[in-house]
Design a protein around this motif. Structure first.
Motif, short mmCIF file in Angstrom:
data_model
loop_
_atom_site.label_atom_id
_atom_site.label_comp_id
_atom_site.label_asym_id
_atom_site.label_seq_id
_atom_site.Cartn_x
_atom_site.Cartn_y
_atom_site.Cartn_z
N HIS A 126 -31.01 -9.69 56.79
CA HIS A 126 -31.12 -10.49 55.57
C HIS A 126 -31.08 -11.97 55.91
CE1 HIS A 126 -29.14 -6.64 54.46
NE2 HIS A 126 -29.82 -6.73 53.34
N PHE A 127 -31.73 -12.74 55.08
CA PHE A 127 -31.77 -14.20 55.24
C PHE A 127 -30.35 -14.78 55.26
CE2 PHE A 127 -32.86 -18.43 53.22
CZ PHE A 127 -33.63 -18.90 54.28
N TYR A 128 -29.47 -14.24 54.38
CA TYR A 128 -28.12 -14.82 54.27
C TYR A 128 -27.27 -14.57 55.50
CZ TYR A 128 -26.80 -10.04 52.84
OH TYR A 128 -26.61 -8.68 52.80
N ALA A 156 -31.00 -1.65 47.57
CA ALA A 156 -30.08 -1.59 46.43
C ALA A 156 -30.32 -2.87 45.63
CB ALA A 156 -28.64 -1.56 46.93
N ALA A 157 -30.35 -2.76 44.31
CA ALA A 157 -30.67 -3.95 43.52
C ALA A 157 -29.94 -3.92 42.18
CB ALA A 157 -32.19 -4.01 43.27
N GLY A 158 -29.81 -5.10 41.62
CA GLY A 158 -29.23 -5.22 40.28
C GLY A 158 -30.33 -5.03 39.25
N GLY A 159 -30.04 -4.27 38.19
CA GLY A 159 -31.04 -4.05 37.14
C GLY A 159 -30.98 -5.16 36.11
N ILE A 160 -32.09 -5.85 35.94
CA ILE A 160 -32.16 -6.90 34.91
C ILE A 160 -32.81 -6.35 33.65
CG2 ILE A 160 -32.91 -9.26 34.41
CD1 ILE A 160 -33.11 -9.84 37.29
N ASN A 161 -33.77 -5.47 33.83
CA ASN A 161 -34.41 -4.85 32.67
C ASN A 161 -33.34 -4.06 31.91
OD1 ASN A 161 -35.78 -2.97 30.99
ND2 ASN A 161 -37.63 -3.24 32.21
N GLY A 237 -29.30 -15.07 48.46
CA GLY A 237 -27.94 -14.57 48.61
C GLY A 237 -27.13 -15.50 49.51
N PRO A 238 -25.94 -15.10 49.95
CA PRO A 238 -25.28 -13.82 49.70
C PRO A 238 -24.57 -13.74 48.34
CG PRO A 238 -23.89 -15.16 51.11
CD PRO A 238 -25.15 -15.94 50.87
N ASN A 239 -24.48 -14.86 47.65
CA ASN A 239 -23.85 -14.78 46.33
C ASN A 239 -24.75 -14.01 45.37
OD1 ASN A 239 -25.31 -17.51 46.77
ND2 ASN A 239 -25.55 -17.09 44.59
N TYR A 240 -24.12 -13.31 44.45
CA TYR A 240 -24.89 -12.70 43.36
C TYR A 240 -25.27 -13.81 42.38
CZ TYR A 240 -23.22 -8.27 45.30
OH TYR A 240 -22.95 -7.21 46.13
N GLU A 241 -26.11 -13.48 41.42
CA GLU A 241 -26.75 -14.49 40.58
C GLU A 241 -25.85 -14.94 39.43
OE1 GLU A 241 -27.99 -11.33 41.16
OE2 GLU A 241 -28.95 -12.10 42.97
N THR A 242 -26.14 -16.13 38.94
CA THR A 242 -25.47 -16.60 37.72
C THR A 242 -26.20 -16.01 36.51
OG1 THR A 242 -26.89 -18.52 37.43
CG2 THR A 242 -24.92 -18.82 38.82
N ILE A 243 -25.54 -16.09 35.37
CA ILE A 243 -26.18 -15.59 34.14
C ILE A 243 -27.47 -16.37 33.87
CG2 ILE A 243 -25.91 -15.38 31.62
CD1 ILE A 243 -23.98 -13.51 32.82
N MET A 259 -31.71 -9.07 47.61
CA MET A 259 -31.72 -10.13 48.63
C MET A 259 -32.51 -9.68 49.86
SD MET A 259 -27.63 -10.90 48.43
CE MET A 259 -26.77 -10.78 46.87
N SER A 260 -33.54 -8.87 49.62
CA SER A 260 -34.27 -8.33 50.79
C SER A 260 -35.69 -7.96 50.42
CB SER A 260 -33.54 -7.10 51.33
OG SER A 260 -33.66 -6.01 50.43
N THR A 261 -36.31 -7.19 51.26
CA THR A 261 -37.55 -6.41 51.03
C THR A 261 -38.83 -7.25 50.93
OG1 THR A 261 -36.22 -4.71 49.92
CG2 THR A 261 -38.61 -4.57 49.61
#
Ligand SMILES: O=P(O)(O)O[C@H]1O[C@H](CO)[C@@H](O)[C@H]1O
Ligand code: HPA
Length: 329
Positions: A126-128, A156-161, A237-243, A259-261
């Motif tokens: 990963h970049f981070y 692995a990813a966070g779902g925004i939808n 990354g490595p921090n997760y996103e703000t609202i 943070m990948s792919t």
């Protein structure tokens, strides 16, 4: 070619307090001498270095794999399915980076799966972690020179939808390259046409036939209600996103964030591999402000969900590989 190193500050710690390399070396004690490259001068690996790594793997395994798999966080079990595995620890592969993230074992596994020859990265870069993007995705070029025609990239990813639930699988049909918006690309630097063109097109990056086959397989598995097709975006990354960031991503049409792919897919398409990629939704991303602690993503949760869903992910991947193998037999 021996004696190559990427000298750009990857003398990182592996999280256990052990520093795997100093002064920008890659920490290998394999007798390779240092050459005079820096990330600023030349962030890419010369063709001959990639070729040397590929030779090491094809000779060491006695195989020329056709399918490459990159295991996402907590999805290392995808590589555990491989039969008659030949295992290469990253630390023992000349000029290879090392994995530093929990859930990324740091091994290359070569063998067969559903009759097809495969190689799987149990651990991605990963970049981070402090690696430039060209280094993060260098193994994709190694795969290419090993003979790989299909890249399976998982994450692995966070779902925004808001329609996505934890444990769902999103088949990637496109991406938004946020690191690219910021002027960063794995293809930066001199272009070697033996890999691909200077200006590759990225429309149709995600193979539609493979997406359609995966949907059919999901139906046969009885998990079609947990399957989506959508757009992934990679942040540094490595921090997760703000609202506010998550709101902005949603407005841009992004369905899942990680943070990948993306840089791996760019590298794979540059050298004309067929790409199949999916995100396991390990957490739901909040796009409204609240005081709920639940809204905070954390890596333990990411790993736990991945572990719970590994069976479905493994079955999807192995059945799709079987179809590819049968179609080409
Ligand atoms: O994309 P993979 O490697 O699956 O990992 C994801 O999980 C980690 C965060 O929990 C980040 O590395 C993110 O990219
Ligand atoms: O919510 C997330 N954001 C970024 N990367 C991730 N990887 C797993 N979940 C996430």
């Amino acid at each position: 070619m021996t004696g190559y190193k990427v000298a750009n500050g990857n003398g990182h710690s592996n999280g256990n307090g052990n520093t795997k390399g100093t002064n920008g070396t890659n920490g290998h004690s394999n007798g390779h001498k240092s050459a005079d490259y820096t990330a600023q001068e030349n962030p890419t690996y010369p063709y001959e270095v990639i070729e040397e790594i590929a030779d090491f793997i094809t000779k060491g395994s006695g195989m020329r794999p056709k399918i490459g798999i990159i295991c996402g966080s907590g999805l290392g079990s995808l590589a555990d399915m491989i039969q008659d595995p030949k295992i290469f620890e990253y630390e023992k592969i000349p000029n290879f980076p090392v994995s530093t993230v929990e859930g990324h074992a740091g091994r290359l596994v070569v063998g067969t799966l559903e009759g097809a020859t495969v190689m799987a990265m149990q651990g991605r870069f990963h970049f981070y972690e402090g690696y430039p993007l060209a280094k993060c995705s260098m193994p994709v070029r190694v795969m290419k020179l090993c003979g790989v025609e299909y890249l399976f990239a998982t994450n692995a990813a966070g779902g925004i939808n808001p329609r996505f639930a934890v444990g769902d699988i999103m088949l990637m049909h496109d991406h938004v390259n946020m690191l690219g918006f910021a002027g960063n690309s794995p293809l930066q630097g001199p272009n070697d046409p033996r890999f691909g063109p200077r200006f590759p097109a990225l429309v149709n990056s995600y193979n539609k036939d493979l997406i359609n086959k995966a949907i059919e397989i999901a139906k046969a598995m009885g998990i079609e209600s947990n399957i989506h097709v959508g757009v992934y975006s990679c942040l540094g990354g490595p921090n997760y996103e703000t609202i506010a960031e998550l709101k902005a991503l949603r407005m841009m049409g992004v369905d899942a964030v990680g943070m990948s792919t993306v840089h791996e897919v760019i590298t794979a398409r540059h050298c004309d591999m067929k790409v199949f990629a999916f995100s396991l939704i390990t957490n739901k991303c909040a796009t409204e402000y609240s005081d709920k602690k639940d809204d905070e993503a954390n890596h333990d949760e990411v790993m736990a969900v991945a572990k719970n869903r590994q069976k479905a992910c493994c079955e999807l991947v192995s059945r799709l590989i079987r179809e590819i193998h049968l179609a080409s037999a």
